[in-house]
Scaffold this motif. Sequence first.
Motif, short mmCIF file in Angstrom:
data_model
loop_
_atom_site.label_atom_id
_atom_site.label_comp_id
_atom_site.label_asym_id
_atom_site.label_seq_id
_atom_site.Cartn_x
_atom_site.Cartn_y
_atom_site.Cartn_z
N PRO A 197 3.97 -1.73 7.64
CA PRO A 197 4.06 -0.31 7.27
C PRO A 197 3.69 -0.08 5.80
O PRO A 197 3.72 -1.02 5.00
CB PRO A 197 5.52 0.06 7.51
N PRO A 198 3.41 1.16 5.42
CA PRO A 198 3.17 1.47 4.01
C PRO A 198 4.38 1.09 3.16
O PRO A 198 5.52 1.11 3.64
CB PRO A 198 2.96 2.99 4.00
N GLN A 199 4.13 0.75 1.92
CA GLN A 199 5.14 0.48 0.90
C GLN A 199 5.96 -0.78 1.16
O GLN A 199 7.02 -0.96 0.56
CB GLN A 199 6.04 1.69 0.68
N VAL A 200 5.48 -1.67 2.03
CA VAL A 200 6.16 -2.93 2.30
C VAL A 200 5.33 -4.07 1.70
O VAL A 200 4.18 -4.27 2.08
CB VAL A 200 6.36 -3.15 3.82
N PRO A 201 5.90 -4.83 0.74
CA PRO A 201 5.16 -5.94 0.13
C PRO A 201 4.77 -6.99 1.16
O PRO A 201 5.56 -7.32 2.06
CB PRO A 201 6.17 -6.52 -0.88
N HIS A 202 3.55 -7.50 1.02
CA HIS A 202 3.05 -8.52 1.94
C HIS A 202 1.98 -9.38 1.27
O HIS A 202 1.41 -8.98 0.25
CB HIS A 202 2.52 -7.90 3.24
N GLN A 203 1.77 -10.55 1.86
CA GLN A 203 0.77 -11.50 1.36
C GLN A 203 0.40 -12.43 2.50
O GLN A 203 1.26 -12.90 3.24
CB GLN A 203 1.37 -12.30 0.20
N ILE A 204 -0.90 -12.69 2.65
CA ILE A 204 -1.36 -13.60 3.71
C ILE A 204 -1.82 -14.91 3.09
O ILE A 204 -2.42 -14.92 2.00
CB ILE A 204 -2.45 -12.95 4.60
N PHE A 205 -1.50 -15.99 3.78
CA PHE A 205 -1.84 -17.35 3.35
C PHE A 205 -2.51 -18.10 4.48
O PHE A 205 -2.15 -17.92 5.64
CB PHE A 205 -0.56 -18.15 3.02
N ASN A 206 -3.42 -18.99 4.12
CA ASN A 206 -3.93 -19.99 5.04
C ASN A 206 -3.50 -21.33 4.44
O ASN A 206 -4.15 -21.84 3.54
CB ASN A 206 -5.44 -19.91 5.19
N HIS B 158 0.84 -1.19 0.00
CA HIS B 158 0.00 0.00 0.00
C HIS B 158 0.88 1.24 0.00
O HIS B 158 1.88 1.29 0.72
CB HIS B 158 -0.93 0.00 1.22
N LEU B 159 0.51 2.20 -0.79
CA LEU B 159 1.29 3.44 -0.89
C LEU B 159 1.26 4.23 0.41
O LEU B 159 2.29 4.75 0.85
CB LEU B 159 0.77 4.31 -2.03
N HIS B 160 0.09 4.33 1.03
CA HIS B 160 -0.07 5.19 2.21
C HIS B 160 -0.58 4.46 3.45
O HIS B 160 -0.33 4.91 4.57
CB HIS B 160 -1.02 6.35 1.89
N SER B 161 -1.28 3.38 3.28
CA SER B 161 -1.93 2.70 4.41
C SER B 161 -0.97 1.85 5.21
O SER B 161 -0.15 1.11 4.66
CB SER B 161 -3.07 1.81 3.91
N ARG B 162 -1.10 1.94 6.51
CA ARG B 162 -0.44 1.06 7.47
C ARG B 162 -1.50 0.05 7.88
O ARG B 162 -2.64 0.42 8.16
CB ARG B 162 0.02 1.88 8.67
N GLN B 163 -1.14 -1.23 7.91
CA GLN B 163 -2.11 -2.26 8.24
C GLN B 163 -1.67 -3.07 9.45
O GLN B 163 -0.47 -3.25 9.69
CB GLN B 163 -2.33 -3.21 7.06
N PHE B 164 -2.67 -3.56 10.19
CA PHE B 164 -2.43 -4.46 11.31
C PHE B 164 -3.32 -5.67 11.12
O PHE B 164 -4.55 -5.54 10.98
CB PHE B 164 -2.73 -3.77 12.64
N PHE B 165 -2.71 -6.85 11.07
CA PHE B 165 -3.42 -8.12 10.93
C PHE B 165 -3.48 -8.78 12.30
O PHE B 165 -2.44 -8.95 12.96
CB PHE B 165 -2.67 -9.04 9.96
N PHE B 166 -4.68 -9.16 12.75
CA PHE B 166 -4.85 -9.77 14.07
C PHE B 166 -5.69 -11.03 13.93
O PHE B 166 -6.84 -10.98 13.47
CB PHE B 166 -5.52 -8.79 15.03
#
Length: 117
Positions: free
Chosen positions: A80-89, A46-54
């Motif tokens: 943090p913004p601009q950090v590549p990420h991916q969630i898997f189950n 994400h360019l601007h968004s900070r995310q929290f996965f819980f």
Amino acid sequence: MKISKHNAEHYLWGDNCDGWHLVKNQELSIIHEHMPGNTSEVRHYHLHSRQFFFILSGSATLEVNGQRNILKPQEGYEVPPQVPHQIFNHTGSGVELLVISQPNSKGDRVLVNNKFT
């Protein structure tokens, strides 16, 4: 107004995963998500968004900038913004989680070509 996944706006994403908008405004997004077994999201940042996965229940793998993190119930991870990420189950069971984005991540996502599995 009282909100839950039973009365929130619903949508489908990824590999037949569910999302419910618990809070949805320009400054903040809180989404309750369900990932069936053996599903994933596409790798992105994400360019601007900070995310929290819980994680509420189940177990998920959150790949962040090439590092795999196993998240179990009552554990979270901030991206943090601009950090590549991916969630898997990677399990055969469903995962319930909250994804909190500040500001709202709608229209802020950039797909990343290299894929982790």
